[in-house]
Scaffold this motif. Structure first.
Motif, short mmCIF file in Angstrom:
data_model
loop_
_atom_site.label_atom_id
_atom_site.label_comp_id
_atom_site.label_asym_id
_atom_site.label_seq_id
_atom_site.Cartn_x
_atom_site.Cartn_y
_atom_site.Cartn_z
N GLY A 177 0.81 -1.21 0.00
CA GLY A 177 0.00 0.00 0.00
C GLY A 177 0.84 1.26 0.00
N LEU A 178 1.96 1.24 0.72
CA LEU A 178 2.84 2.39 0.75
C LEU A 178 3.40 2.70 -0.63
CD1 LEU A 178 4.43 4.57 2.26
CD2 LEU A 178 6.20 2.84 2.73
N VAL A 179 3.81 1.67 -1.35
CA VAL A 179 4.35 1.88 -2.70
C VAL A 179 3.28 2.44 -3.62
CG1 VAL A 179 5.33 0.73 -4.72
CG2 VAL A 179 6.15 0.15 -2.43
N VAL A 180 2.08 1.86 -3.58
CA VAL A 180 0.97 2.38 -4.38
C VAL A 180 0.67 3.82 -3.99
CG1 VAL A 180 -1.51 2.16 -4.83
CG2 VAL A 180 -0.06 0.12 -4.79
N GLY A 181 0.64 4.09 -2.69
CA GLY A 181 0.36 5.43 -2.22
C GLY A 181 1.41 6.45 -2.62
N LEU A 182 2.66 6.04 -2.63
CA LEU A 182 3.73 6.97 -3.04
C LEU A 182 3.62 7.31 -4.52
CD1 LEU A 182 6.80 5.59 -1.05
CD2 LEU A 182 5.49 7.68 -0.61
N PHE A 183 3.23 6.34 -5.33
CA PHE A 183 2.99 6.64 -6.75
C PHE A 183 1.85 7.65 -6.89
CE2 PHE A 183 5.25 2.63 -7.94
CZ PHE A 183 6.05 3.15 -8.94
N ALA A 184 0.76 7.42 -6.16
CA ALA A 184 -0.38 8.33 -6.21
C ALA A 184 0.01 9.71 -5.72
CB ALA A 184 -1.53 7.77 -5.38
N GLN A 205 -0.24 18.26 1.81
CA GLN A 205 -1.34 17.61 2.52
C GLN A 205 -2.07 16.63 1.59
OE1 GLN A 205 -3.93 19.78 5.08
NE2 GLN A 205 -2.43 21.38 5.49
N GLY A 206 -2.27 17.04 0.36
CA GLY A 206 -2.92 16.13 -0.58
C GLY A 206 -2.09 14.90 -0.85
N ALA A 207 -0.81 15.09 -1.06
CA ALA A 207 0.07 13.96 -1.36
C ALA A 207 0.17 13.01 -0.17
CB ALA A 207 1.46 14.47 -1.75
N LEU A 208 0.29 13.57 1.02
CA LEU A 208 0.38 12.73 2.21
C LEU A 208 -0.90 11.94 2.42
CD1 LEU A 208 1.98 11.82 4.65
CD2 LEU A 208 1.14 13.82 5.89
N ALA A 209 -2.04 12.58 2.18
CA ALA A 209 -3.32 11.88 2.33
C ALA A 209 -3.43 10.74 1.33
CB ALA A 209 -4.47 12.87 2.13
N ALA A 210 -2.98 10.96 0.10
CA ALA A 210 -3.01 9.90 -0.91
C ALA A 210 -2.18 8.70 -0.47
CB ALA A 210 -2.51 10.43 -2.25
N VAL A 266 -2.01 3.07 2.35
CA VAL A 266 -1.44 2.23 3.41
C VAL A 266 -2.54 1.69 4.31
CG1 VAL A 266 0.03 2.23 5.46
CG2 VAL A 266 0.79 3.41 3.40
N THR A 267 -3.45 2.55 4.71
CA THR A 267 -4.53 2.13 5.60
C THR A 267 -5.44 1.11 4.92
OG1 THR A 267 -4.49 4.34 6.59
CG2 THR A 267 -6.37 2.95 7.12
N ALA A 268 -5.66 1.29 3.62
CA ALA A 268 -6.49 0.34 2.88
C ALA A 268 -5.90 -1.07 2.94
CB ALA A 268 -6.64 0.79 1.43
N ARG A 269 -4.59 -1.18 2.78
CA ARG A 269 -3.96 -2.51 2.80
C ARG A 269 -3.81 -3.03 4.22
NH1 ARG A 269 -4.42 0.60 -1.60
NH2 ARG A 269 -4.10 -0.62 -3.50
#
Length: 271
Positions: free
Chosen positions: A48-55, A146-151, A156-159
């Motif tokens: 999830g972290l990797v996916v989130g960092l891309f987003a 803030q937007g990037a951190l939320a993404a 991460v929370t989803a996974r």
């Protein structure tokens, strides 16, 4: 199955399982057994972290380039869908159709297994994506950070919600599929330990949410509470599905992940 019996998979096996089943990244799953599934679900937040960092990277870049918070929000919502081939959104739609059918468990499961999407599924996916984009729009409107951190945190929370959904005591609704492969592979105590560590990491990342460059205790608390609220929302859905269908399926896992991601973003957008 106990934690000790499942602990034979290597670190590499677990990470490959997590990335190979939860993302479209080119990772070959070397093992497909209960031990690898347990290890994979423990490392699901890393995927999830990797996916989130891309987003976060795509959305943050658009915000920094003055493309506007709406476009940044749409991009940050689209990247996780692309990196999972829409797997979790498809699971959300199928679960909504099964729950909305009002039919007995066996019939509802057959509806969920069909390839088409019914009206409940379409409406649910539509409003979930609108909620994600609206929350991200508000956050990117505050600042690109803030937007990037939320993404990143929402992914991460989803996974992490998937790790908790794989705990003992939550059976599979039917044999076969990813749901049956990972159901009841993670011990309760282990799942709670991973959850505590990930929520603490969210709190640490939340120091970036302060209005000033000084680390913000309020920002840390906000992010930690958002993660806890998201896990609570995902848990409510998980329990309802387990009662309704007699257990969990791969579709339910997708619905749980999307619920946690959406709830995280909404909680972060609320001041």
């Amino acid at each position: 199955m106990t934690d000790s019996a499942d602990s034979r998979a290597s670190l590499g096996d677990g990470i490959r399982f997590a990335f190979g089943t939860l993302t479209v990244l080119p990772v070959r799953v070397a093992r497909w057994d209960r031990a690898a599934a347990r290890a994979g679900m423990l490392w699901a937040p890393l995927a999830g972290l990797v996916v989130g960092l891309f987003a976060a990277a795509v959305g943050g870049a658009l915000a920094l380039l003055d493309a506007g918070p709406l476009l940044a929000a749409v991009a940050s919502a689209a990247v996780p869908a692309a990196l999972t081939r829409g797997l979790h959104l498809d699971g959300l739609a199928d679960t909504a159709d099964g729950l909305g059918s009002g039919k007995p468990a066996d019939d509802a499961l057959r509806i969920m297994k069909q390839s088409d999407i019914g009206p409940f599924g379409v409406i649910t996916v539509l409003f979930v994506l609108l909620a994600q984009i609206a929350a991200l729009y508000e956050l990117y409107g505050e600042s690109w950070a803030q937007g990037a951190l939320a993404a990143a945190l929402s992914a991460v929370t989803a996974r992490l919600a998937l790790t908790l959904a794989s705990r003992t005591g939550v059976p599979a609704a039917r044999p076969g599929g990813l749901g049956a492969a990972v159901a009841q592979t993670v011990g309760m105590r282990t799942a709670l330990t991973v959850a505590a560590l990930v929520v603490a990491a969210c709190a640490a990342a939340g120091t970036l949410f302060g209005a000033s460059p000084v680390p913000s205790a309020a920002g840390a608390a906000h992010c930690a509470l958002a993660a806890v609220a998201a896990l609570a929302a995902a848990e409510l859905l998980l329990r309802h599905c387990a009662r309704r269908f007699g257990g969990v399926t791969g579709d339910v896992f997708g619905a749980v992940a999307e619920t946690a991601a959406t709830a995280t973003l909404i909680a972060l957008a609320v001041r």
